[in-house]
Design a protein around this motif. Structure first.
Motif, PDB file in Angstrom:
ATOM      1  N   ASN A   1      -6.156  -0.619  -2.485  1.00  0.00           N
ATOM      2  CA  ASN A   1      -4.787  -0.162  -2.244  1.00  0.00           C
ATOM      3  C   ASN A   1      -4.600   1.298  -2.650  1.00  0.00           C
ATOM      4  OD1 ASN A   1      -3.772  -2.478  -1.064  1.00  0.00           O
ATOM      5  ND2 ASN A   1      -3.218  -3.391  -3.019  1.00  0.00           N
TER       6      ASN A   1
ATOM      7  N   ASN B   1      -1.742  -0.555   5.512  1.00  0.00           N
ATOM      8  CA  ASN B   1      -2.088   0.380   4.449  1.00  0.00           C
ATOM      9  C   ASN B   1      -2.131  -0.289   3.088  1.00  0.00           C
ATOM     10  OD1 ASN B   1      -2.480   2.675   6.000  1.00  0.00           O
ATOM     11  ND2 ASN B   1      -0.284   3.052   6.103  1.00  0.00           N
ATOM     12  N   GLU B   2      -2.297  -1.601   3.072  1.00  0.00           N
ATOM     13  CA  GLU B   2      -2.427  -2.318   1.810  1.00  0.00           C
ATOM     14  C   GLU B   2      -3.269  -3.566   2.019  1.00  0.00           C
ATOM     15  OE1 GLU B   2       1.330  -3.615   0.346  1.00  0.00           O
ATOM     16  OE2 GLU B   2       1.926  -4.480   2.253  1.00  0.00           O
TER      17      GLU B   2
ATOM     18  N   PRO C   1      -4.115   7.033   4.301  1.00  0.00           N
ATOM     19  CA  PRO C   1      -3.487   6.002   5.139  1.00  0.00           C
ATOM     20  C   PRO C   1      -4.089   5.969   6.539  1.00  0.00           C
ATOM     21  CG  PRO C   1      -2.029   7.866   4.908  1.00  0.00           C
ATOM     22  CD  PRO C   1      -3.206   8.125   4.007  1.00  0.00           C
TER      23      PRO C   1
ATOM     24  N   LYS D   1      -3.586   4.190  -0.008  1.00  0.00           N
ATOM     25  CA  LYS D   1      -2.417   5.057  -0.182  1.00  0.00           C
ATOM     26  C   LYS D   1      -2.816   6.525  -0.083  1.00  0.00           C
ATOM     27  CE  LYS D   1       0.457   1.971  -2.910  1.00  0.00           C
ATOM     28  NZ  LYS D   1       1.012   1.680  -4.234  1.00  0.00           N
ATOM     29  N   ARG D   2      -4.009   6.827  -0.597  1.00  0.00           N
ATOM     30  CA  ARG D   2      -4.488   8.203  -0.552  1.00  0.00           C
ATOM     31  C   ARG D   2      -4.889   8.615   0.866  1.00  0.00           C
ATOM     32  NH1 ARG D   2      -9.053   9.414  -4.701  1.00  0.00           N
ATOM     33  NH2 ARG D   2      -7.412   8.679  -6.070  1.00  0.00           N
TER      34      ARG D   2
END
Length: 115
Positions: free
Chosen positions: A102, A33-34, A109, A106-107
């Motif tokens: 990123n 997720n990044e 996942p 985050k919004r």
């Protein structure tokens, strides 16, 4: 290939129908997720040949600009063309910056389960 076709192939390779599975994943088959925050690569140097010709002319003529006017003008025109080309390429050419990616990850996942 669409995503479902790829998922079917991966599921087939991971299944135990034909004995041992062909693929044995070490880590879970899910995206993180990044994104690593790396800086974008700089472009290559422009007008190097014109600059070297200008410096050679200066060296031969004791740094006299009046004698090397042809080389000076060629160098300046090359620099102007390079600046115009760089302005046209400003931006990321359809790619997201790592910081933007990123924020989106985050919004939205990824699923934490495997395929």
């Amino acid at each position: 290939m669409s995503g479902s076709v790829i998922q079917e192939k991966v599921a087939k390779l991971l299944s135990r129908q034909n004995g041992k599975p062909v693929l044995r994943p070490i880590k879970p088959l899910a995206l993180k997720n990044e994104v690593a925050s790396r800086s974008l690569r700089k472009g290559e140097a422009t007008c190097v040949t014109e600059m070297s010709l200008l410096m050679a002319c200066w060296k031969q003529n004791d740094f006299n600009n009046s004698v090397c006017s042809k080389e000076v003008s060629a160098f300046y025109t090359c620099v102007e063309k390079a600046q115009i080309k760089a302005k046209g390429k400003q931006g990321t050419q359809g790619r997201l910056l790592p910081k933007e990616a990123n924020i989106l990850l985050k919004r939205f996942p990824n699923l934490s389960s495997e395929i």
